[in-house]
Scaffold this motif. Structure first.
Motif, PDB file in Angstrom:
ATOM      1  N   LEU A 154       0.829  -1.205   0.000  1.00  0.00           N
ATOM      2  CA  LEU A 154       0.000   0.000   0.000  1.00  0.00           C
ATOM      3  C   LEU A 154       0.867   1.260   0.000  1.00  0.00           C
ATOM      4  CD1 LEU A 154      -2.910  -0.911   2.450  1.00  0.00           C
ATOM      5  CD2 LEU A 154      -3.091  -0.452   0.002  1.00  0.00           C
ATOM      6  N   HIS A 155       1.937   1.242   0.768  1.00  0.00           N
ATOM      7  CA  HIS A 155       2.851   2.397   0.773  1.00  0.00           C
ATOM      8  C   HIS A 155       3.494   2.592  -0.597  1.00  0.00           C
ATOM      9  CE1 HIS A 155       2.882   4.053   4.761  1.00  0.00           C
ATOM     10  NE2 HIS A 155       2.926   2.836   5.287  1.00  0.00           N
ATOM     11  N   LEU A 156       3.911   1.521  -1.208  1.00  0.00           N
ATOM     12  CA  LEU A 156       4.513   1.630  -2.538  1.00  0.00           C
ATOM     13  C   LEU A 156       3.491   2.099  -3.573  1.00  0.00           C
ATOM     14  CD1 LEU A 156       6.801  -1.525  -2.485  1.00  0.00           C
ATOM     15  CD2 LEU A 156       7.448   0.863  -2.154  1.00  0.00           C
ATOM     16  N   SER A 157       2.260   1.627  -3.445  1.00  0.00           N
ATOM     17  CA  SER A 157       1.195   2.067  -4.356  1.00  0.00           C
ATOM     18  C   SER A 157       0.911   3.549  -4.177  1.00  0.00           C
ATOM     19  CB  SER A 157      -0.078   1.272  -4.109  1.00  0.00           C
ATOM     20  OG  SER A 157       0.137  -0.089  -4.344  1.00  0.00           O
ATOM     21  N   LEU A 158       0.870   3.993  -2.937  1.00  0.00           N
ATOM     22  CA  LEU A 158       0.650   5.416  -2.664  1.00  0.00           C
ATOM     23  C   LEU A 158       1.780   6.247  -3.269  1.00  0.00           C
ATOM     24  CD1 LEU A 158      -1.053   7.580  -1.261  1.00  0.00           C
ATOM     25  CD2 LEU A 158       0.299   7.171   0.801  1.00  0.00           C
ATOM     26  N   SER A 159       2.989   5.741  -3.193  1.00  0.00           N
ATOM     27  CA  SER A 159       4.124   6.447  -3.799  1.00  0.00           C
ATOM     28  C   SER A 159       3.961   6.551  -5.312  1.00  0.00           C
ATOM     29  CB  SER A 159       5.434   5.730  -3.480  1.00  0.00           C
ATOM     30  OG  SER A 159       5.683   5.780  -2.109  1.00  0.00           O
ATOM     31  N   GLN A 160       3.491   5.490  -5.936  1.00  0.00           N
ATOM     32  CA  GLN A 160       3.272   5.518  -7.383  1.00  0.00           C
ATOM     33  C   GLN A 160       2.174   6.514  -7.754  1.00  0.00           C
ATOM     34  OE1 GLN A 160       5.034   4.163  -9.863  1.00  0.00           O
ATOM     35  NE2 GLN A 160       6.446   3.496  -8.278  1.00  0.00           N
ATOM     36  N   PHE A 198       3.234  -9.441  17.734  1.00  0.00           N
ATOM     37  CA  PHE A 198       3.033  -9.386  16.297  1.00  0.00           C
ATOM     38  C   PHE A 198       2.597  -7.990  15.859  1.00  0.00           C
ATOM     39  CE2 PHE A 198       1.472 -10.057  12.120  1.00  0.00           C
ATOM     40  CZ  PHE A 198       2.395 -10.952  11.610  1.00  0.00           C
ATOM     41  N   VAL A 199       1.685  -7.373  16.624  1.00  0.00           N
ATOM     42  CA  VAL A 199       1.260  -6.008  16.289  1.00  0.00           C
ATOM     43  C   VAL A 199       2.447  -5.049  16.416  1.00  0.00           C
ATOM     44  CG1 VAL A 199      -0.239  -4.093  16.980  1.00  0.00           C
ATOM     45  CG2 VAL A 199      -1.157  -6.402  16.833  1.00  0.00           C
ATOM     46  N   TYR A 200       3.236  -5.235  17.454  1.00  0.00           N
ATOM     47  CA  TYR A 200       4.414  -4.394  17.648  1.00  0.00           C
ATOM     48  C   TYR A 200       5.401  -4.560  16.486  1.00  0.00           C
ATOM     49  CZ  TYR A 200       8.704  -2.570  19.709  1.00  0.00           C
ATOM     50  OH  TYR A 200       9.853  -1.874  19.935  1.00  0.00           O
ATOM     51  N   ILE A 201       5.689  -5.791  16.123  1.00  0.00           N
ATOM     52  CA  ILE A 201       6.627  -6.042  15.022  1.00  0.00           C
ATOM     53  C   ILE A 201       6.043  -5.551  13.691  1.00  0.00           C
ATOM     54  CG2 ILE A 201       7.729  -7.876  13.672  1.00  0.00           C
ATOM     55  CD1 ILE A 201       8.136  -9.346  16.347  1.00  0.00           C
ATOM     56  N   GLY A 202       4.740  -5.737  13.507  1.00  0.00           N
ATOM     57  CA  GLY A 202       4.090  -5.223  12.299  1.00  0.00           C
ATOM     58  C   GLY A 202       4.228  -3.719  12.185  1.00  0.00           C
ATOM     59  N   ARG A 203       4.091  -3.032  13.312  1.00  0.00           N
ATOM     60  CA  ARG A 203       4.259  -1.577  13.326  1.00  0.00           C
ATOM     61  C   ARG A 203       5.714  -1.207  13.026  1.00  0.00           C
ATOM     62  NH1 ARG A 203       2.997   2.935  11.833  1.00  0.00           N
ATOM     63  NH2 ARG A 203       3.376   4.662  13.198  1.00  0.00           N
ATOM     64  N   LEU A 204       6.638  -1.971  13.580  1.00  0.00           N
ATOM     65  CA  LEU A 204       8.054  -1.719  13.302  1.00  0.00           C
ATOM     66  C   LEU A 204       8.383  -1.902  11.823  1.00  0.00           C
ATOM     67  CD1 LEU A 204       9.881  -3.375  16.337  1.00  0.00           C
ATOM     68  CD2 LEU A 204       9.587  -0.946  15.866  1.00  0.00           C
ATOM     69  N   ILE A 205       7.705  -2.834  11.170  1.00  0.00           N
ATOM     70  CA  ILE A 205       7.932  -3.044   9.738  1.00  0.00           C
ATOM     71  C   ILE A 205       7.299  -1.921   8.921  1.00  0.00           C
ATOM     72  CG2 ILE A 205       7.302  -4.540   7.796  1.00  0.00           C
ATOM     73  CD1 ILE A 205       7.707  -6.898   9.695  1.00  0.00           C
ATOM     74  N   ALA A 206       6.137  -1.432   9.366  1.00  0.00           N
ATOM     75  CA  ALA A 206       5.436  -0.384   8.620  1.00  0.00           C
ATOM     76  C   ALA A 206       6.220   0.926   8.615  1.00  0.00           C
ATOM     77  CB  ALA A 206       4.049  -0.165   9.204  1.00  0.00           C
ATOM     78  N   THR A 207       6.916   1.237   9.694  1.00  0.00           N
ATOM     79  CA  THR A 207       7.651   2.503   9.780  1.00  0.00           C
ATOM     80  C   THR A 207       8.749   2.615   8.715  1.00  0.00           C
ATOM     81  OG1 THR A 207       7.139   2.687  12.126  1.00  0.00           O
ATOM     82  CG2 THR A 207       8.968   4.006  11.320  1.00  0.00           C
ATOM     83  N   PRO A 208       9.636   1.628   8.557  1.00  0.00           N
ATOM     84  CA  PRO A 208      10.630   1.746   7.479  1.00  0.00           C
ATOM     85  C   PRO A 208      10.002   1.747   6.083  1.00  0.00           C
ATOM     86  CG  PRO A 208      11.304   0.044   9.026  1.00  0.00           C
ATOM     87  CD  PRO A 208       9.928   0.468   9.398  1.00  0.00           C
ATOM     88  N   ALA A 248       9.147   4.764   1.225  1.00  0.00           N
ATOM     89  CA  ALA A 248       8.201   5.290   0.236  1.00  0.00           C
ATOM     90  C   ALA A 248       8.218   6.817   0.219  1.00  0.00           C
ATOM     91  CB  ALA A 248       6.805   4.769   0.537  1.00  0.00           C
ATOM     92  N   THR A 249       8.335   7.446   1.386  1.00  0.00           N
ATOM     93  CA  THR A 249       8.410   8.909   1.455  1.00  0.00           C
ATOM     94  C   THR A 249       9.684   9.404   0.772  1.00  0.00           C
ATOM     95  OG1 THR A 249       7.152   8.934   3.510  1.00  0.00           O
ATOM     96  CG2 THR A 249       8.453  10.877   3.033  1.00  0.00           C
ATOM     97  N   SER A 250      10.781   8.724   1.000  1.00  0.00           N
ATOM     98  CA  SER A 250      12.041   9.106   0.350  1.00  0.00           C
ATOM     99  C   SER A 250      11.939   8.961  -1.166  1.00  0.00           C
ATOM    100  CB  SER A 250      13.190   8.243   0.870  1.00  0.00           C
ATOM    101  OG  SER A 250      13.377   8.470   2.239  1.00  0.00           O
ATOM    102  N   TYR A 251      11.240   7.946  -1.616  1.00  0.00           N
ATOM    103  CA  TYR A 251      11.044   7.743  -3.052  1.00  0.00           C
ATOM    104  C   TYR A 251      10.289   8.919  -3.669  1.00  0.00           C
ATOM    105  CZ  TYR A 251       9.395   5.693  -7.401  1.00  0.00           C
ATOM    106  OH  TYR A 251       9.107   5.460  -8.720  1.00  0.00           O
ATOM    107  N   VAL A 252       9.256   9.400  -2.990  1.00  0.00           N
ATOM    108  CA  VAL A 252       8.487  10.535  -3.510  1.00  0.00           C
ATOM    109  C   VAL A 252       9.345  11.797  -3.515  1.00  0.00           C
ATOM    110  CG1 VAL A 252       6.501  12.025  -3.060  1.00  0.00           C
ATOM    111  CG2 VAL A 252       6.244   9.563  -2.916  1.00  0.00           C
TER     112      VAL A 252
END
Length: 167
Positions: free
Chosen positions: A18-24, A128-138, A143-147
């Protein structure tokens, strides 16, 4: 993550997608607005410079109204482009926050279903929620850097076009 649960891992991968799609989606408007802003900056600076340099000639021939109209028109265009650029650039952060929130909520809901089915412990849910959040941040940061890179790329392309013009 994959070892914990395949469905939860898939949800984390979807958040990244979803982040990559938003960047596109944001790539084209960011590039367009960056080009427009660069052109408007150049046009505004040139008009202001010309107006200040030729102020004596303008006063001598009585063409203040013409110069003032020209300057007002360029300032209005410059302001419009800056507003448009601000709207495009400022819309990215809330959109990314929304994607992050939806992703974390989806991870939490999937983990809750797994907990109720007895396939996960309460500690596993929290981790799992904590690790999922940690994965979402990078993923968000990449994606922000790409834009931002797209805006810089548009500026370089515009400069290259200007250097290719024949005098």
């Amino acid at each position: 993550l994959l070892y914990t649960n395949v469905g939860l891992t898939a949800a984390a991968a979807i958040v990244t997608a979803l982040h990559l799609s938003l960047s596109q989606v944001l790539k084209r408007p960011v590039r367009r607005v960056a080009r427009e802003a660069q052109d408007a900056h150049a046009e505004h600076s040139t008009t202001l410079y010309e107006s200040l340099l030729s102020i004596g000639v303008t006063k001598a021939f009585g063409s203040e109204r013409l110069e003032q109209t020209k300057l007002s028109t360029r300032i209005a265009r410059f302001t419009e482009v800056l507003w448009r650029e601000g709207r495009v650039r400022l819309s990215e952060a809330p959109a990314r926050t929304l994607v992050d929130s939806i992703g974390v909520a989806a991870l939490f809901l999937i983990a809750t279903v797994q907990l109720r089915a007895g396939r996960m412990t309460p500690e596993g849910l929290l981790m799992f929620v904590y690790i999922g959040r940690l994965i979402a941040t990078p993923a968000n940061q990449i994606a922000t850097s790409y834009v931002k890179l797209q805006a810089v790329s548009a500026s370089f392309h515009r400069i290259r076009e200007l250097f290719r013009e024949q005098p």
